[in-house]
Design a protein around this motif. Structure first.
Motif, PDB file in Angstrom:
ATOM      1  N   SER A  45       0.786  -1.231   0.000  1.00 35.59           N
ATOM      2  CA  SER A  45       0.000   0.000   0.000  1.00 35.59           C
ATOM      3  C   SER A  45       0.822   1.288   0.000  1.00 35.59           C
ATOM      4  CB  SER A  45      -0.946   0.005   1.207  1.00 35.59           C
ATOM      5  OG  SER A  45      -0.207  -0.048   2.407  1.00 35.59           O
ATOM      6  N   THR A  71      -1.496   0.102  -6.605  1.00 35.39           N
ATOM      7  CA  THR A  71      -0.559   0.819  -5.734  1.00 35.39           C
ATOM      8  C   THR A  71       0.515   1.512  -6.571  1.00 35.39           C
ATOM      9  OG1 THR A  71      -0.963  -0.742  -3.951  1.00 35.39           O
ATOM     10  CG2 THR A  71       1.027   0.590  -3.771  1.00 35.39           C
ATOM     11  N   ASP A  73       0.139   2.715  -9.399  1.00 36.41           N
ATOM     12  CA  ASP A  73      -0.479   3.890 -10.022  1.00 36.41           C
ATOM     13  C   ASP A  73      -0.357   5.138  -9.148  1.00 36.41           C
ATOM     14  OD1 ASP A  73      -1.144   2.705 -12.377  1.00 36.41           O
ATOM     15  OD2 ASP A  73      -3.210   2.254 -11.812  1.00 36.41           O
ATOM     16  N   THR A  74      -0.141   4.950  -7.849  1.00 36.84           N
ATOM     17  CA  THR A  74      -0.007   6.106  -6.955  1.00 36.84           C
ATOM     18  C   THR A  74       1.342   6.810  -7.146  1.00 36.84           C
ATOM     19  OG1 THR A  74       0.933   4.871  -5.078  1.00 36.84           O
ATOM     20  CG2 THR A  74      -1.474   4.995  -5.206  1.00 36.84           C
ATOM     21  N   SER A  76       2.643   7.238 -10.312  1.00 33.63           N
ATOM     22  CA  SER A  76       2.621   7.200 -11.781  1.00 33.63           C
ATOM     23  C   SER A  76       3.669   8.112 -12.423  1.00 33.63           C
ATOM     24  CB  SER A  76       1.226   7.553 -12.299  1.00 33.63           C
ATOM     25  OG  SER A  76       0.840   8.802 -11.792  1.00 33.63           O
TER      26      SER A  76
END
Ligand code: FES
Length: 106
Positions: A45, A71, A73-74, A76
């Protein structure tokens, strides 16, 4: 097993005594690899265990699953096609010799 990290400071660190069954994140953290924080303890996470898998190892390591992709993608802004989370890579004998580059924080 031998695993090589290219740390965020650009200096390579090779660990010769990695054991199957442990994760890349735990291995990196245990050996003080710069840039591997593992803030969530391996819970997929936080993305502070983000690495780029060397292209020749991508097939052996495999792609992230859906939860890991979410996760990733956070972060990116620093995401690449060979991005993986170290806490989701469980070491196994076929990965002996693996080389990854620690990603900058996203
Ligand atoms: S340790 Fe938090 S996502 Fe891997």
């Amino acid at each position: 097993m031998k695993i090589t990290f290219v740390q965020v400071n650009g200096v390579e660190k090779t660990i010769e005594d990695a054991r199957p069954g442990e994760t890349l994140m735990i291995l990196g953290r245990t050996h003080g690899v710069e840039g591997i924080l593992g803030d969530c303890g391996g819970g997929c996470s936080c993305a502070t265990c983000h690495v780029y898998v060397d292209p020749e190892w991508q097939t052996a390591v495999g792609p992230p699953d859906e939860i890991e992709s979410a996760t990733l993608d956070t972060v990116s802004n620093v995401l690449r096609a060979n991005s993986r989370l170290g806490c989701q890579i469980v070491l196994r004998p076929e990965l002996d010799g693996l080389r990854v580059t620690v990603a900058p924080s996203g």
